[in-house]
Design a protein around this motif. Structure first.
Motif: not given
Length: 120
Positions: A12-26
């Motif tokens: 992503v370029q500076a100033g942009g956005s991302l959303r990380l996901s962490c899927a849990a199981s167990g």
């Protein structure tokens, strides 16, 4: 025990956005303190954000730009990252532990990591 799988990284370029996901199981992530950490090349793994019992906590470097949240129905923890900077470039890891801590050693379960690269 819980298994964790991160996703959502990218370029992503500076100033942009991302959303990380962490899927849990167990097990439900709500049984744990959930943390996001990051590690840049040649640097130690560092704390980014934590969610535990509905309470959030952030590293000074990301406060006001990043938001950690959880969806119990999806058993997933998110890290919304806005106003990204080149210095945010790192591999981002999701982790689960029994203590509200900023120290990686206090976390027992880790995902495989997802690369975030911010270009200037």
């Amino acid at each position: 025990q819980v298994q964790l799988v991160e996703s959502g990284g990218g370029l992503v370029q500076a100033g942009g956005s991302l959303r990380l996901s962490c899927a849990a199981s167990g097990r439900a992530f709500s049984n744990y303190a959930m943390g996001w950490f990051r590690q840049a090349p040649g640097k130690e793994r560092e704390f980014v954000a934590r969610l535990s019992g509905g309470i959030t906590y952030y590293a000074v470097s990301v406060k006001g730009r990043f938001t950690i949240s959880g969806d119990n129905a999806k058993n997933t923890v998110y890290l919304q990252m806005n106003s990204l900077k080149p210095e945010d470039t790192a591999v981002y890891y999701c982790a689960a532990g029994s203590l509200r801590s900023m120290r990686p050693i206090e976390y027992d379960y880790w995902g495989q990591g997802t690369q975030v690269t911010v270009s200037s």
